[in-house]
Write an enzyme that holds these catalytic residues in place. Structure first.
Site, short mmCIF file in Angstrom:
data_model
loop_
_atom_site.label_atom_id
_atom_site.label_comp_id
_atom_site.label_asym_id
_atom_site.label_seq_id
_atom_site.Cartn_x
_atom_site.Cartn_y
_atom_site.Cartn_z
N SER A 115 0.84 -1.09 0.06
CA SER A 115 -0.16 -0.08 0.12
C SER A 115 0.81 1.13 0.08
O SER A 115 1.83 1.20 0.74
CB SER A 115 -1.13 -0.03 1.11
OG SER A 115 -1.71 1.06 1.38
N HIS B 282 -2.54 7.24 -4.80
CA HIS B 282 -2.60 5.95 -3.92
C HIS B 282 -2.52 4.66 -4.61
O HIS B 282 -3.23 4.76 -5.84
CB HIS B 282 -3.58 6.19 -2.85
CG HIS B 282 -4.28 4.82 -2.52
ND1 HIS B 282 -5.18 4.19 -2.93
CD2 HIS B 282 -3.80 4.20 -1.25
CE1 HIS B 282 -5.55 3.22 -2.35
NE2 HIS B 282 -4.91 3.18 -1.33
N HIS C 145 -6.07 7.60 -17.03
CA HIS C 145 -7.01 6.41 -17.32
C HIS C 145 -6.81 5.54 -18.46
O HIS C 145 -6.94 4.43 -18.40
CB HIS C 145 -8.45 7.31 -17.31
CG HIS C 145 -8.89 7.55 -15.72
ND1 HIS C 145 -9.99 6.63 -15.29
CD2 HIS C 145 -8.88 8.88 -15.38
CE1 HIS C 145 -10.32 7.19 -14.28
NE2 HIS C 145 -9.79 8.44 -14.36
#
Length: 303
Positions: free
Chosen positions: A94, A108, A147
């Site tokens: 993470s 993130h 994207h």
């Protein structure tokens, strides 16, 4: 799922942490990650890496953890009651990036494997993860590139995969009490075990390995842009939304705290400096208003 498969996932995650840290250090003249290895009394531990006060990143954290326990925490069983009273094993990477320059977005990413066991019953396992982008002063070409890279990670696994996990990301990273998204989204998936271990692991790797491909070009393009006190002040204000989401909604934060994880490693996702301001609204027609009016609304960026 056998031990060889579990070891295979762990090896990938450790290597992913190394790869991402090396790439991020390449954007810094002198700042480097410090590493802390930690253990957990109930089982397992992790490897936390944090880089602070760099020229590019005010704080960057990249965590690996591999923990086990006797009962899955409520954050994991609330929507899946069949998982209650099962022993668990969880591993993942993470990370959160908080840049200095307000024109560089916060980002993130997370990829993980969770295994739930109960004597006399079949083992349940699943992969999860994704990545998302939180700009302060967005550039449409950057959002499109983000994207496009996310879609390229998904396309080998099915025509609808990107659309489904992009939609899930928009829904997950949504601050209901603010009626706005945390940023411009990306990918989010969970409970993935359809198609067997090899297919699911391959998808998790595709997502994990695509993060740095999606983010690093944006850092390189924007990190030297000049900015002033106004932009910095807005960045610090918007970071407050990041704190709100992570402490109110984020499943990973809740899972870590509820399972007795290392608090410093869990909360390294929070930005080092934040400003709150009562009832602030952007002035119409400003770049700050553009973020609210255009970019904090779920939409099909690639249409």
């Amino acid at each position: 799922m056998n031990q060889a498969q579990i070891d295979q996932v762990k090896d990938y995650l450790l290597n992913l942490q190394n790869t991402i840290c090396s790439a991020l250090e390449g954007e810094e003249p002198s700042a480097r990650f410090i590493e802390e290895q930690w253990s957990r009394e109930e089982g397992g531990g992790g490897r936390t890496r944090v880089m602070a006060k760099g020229d590019t990143f005010e704080q960057a954290g990249v965590n690996f953890s591999h923990v086990s326990g006797f009962h899955l925490p409520p954050s994991a069983t609330q929507k899946r009651p069949e998982l209650a009273n099962r022993q668990f094993e969880a591993m993942g990477v993470s990370l959160v990036m908080h840049p200095n320059n307000p024109y560089v977005p916060t980002s993130h990413a997370n990829v993980r494997l969770i295994i739930a066991k109960k004597e006399g019953e079949p083992t349940i396992w699943w992969f999860g993860g994704g990545f998302d982008l939180t700009p302060y002063y967005p550039f449409k070409e950057d959002v499109l590139f983000w994207h496009e890279t996310a879609k390229a990670a998904c396309d080998p696994f099915g025509a609808e995969v990107y659309a489904n996990y992009k939609k899930w990301c928009d829904e997950y990273f949504f601050l209901t009490h603010r009626n706005e998204t945390r940023g411009v989204g990306g990918l989010f998936f969970d409970d993935l075990n359809e198609g067997g271990f090899e297919a699911c692991f391959a998808f998790m790797q595709s997502v994990g390995s695509s993060y740095i491909k999606a983010y690093l070009p944006l850092v390189q393009k924007r990190k030297a842009m000049p900015y002033g006190e106004r932009e910095r002040d807005f960045q610090l204000y918007r970071r407050g939304r990041y704190v709100e989401f992570n402490l109110v909604y984020d499943r990973g934060t809740l899972f870590g705290l509820q399972s007795g994880g290392r608090t410093e490693s869990i909360l390294m996702s929070l930005p080092p400096v934040v400003n709150w301001r009562y009832n602030w609204q952007p002035q119409a027609g400003t770049p700050e208003a553009e973020l609210y009016d255009i970019y904090l609304k779920p939409q099909n960026w690639l249409s």
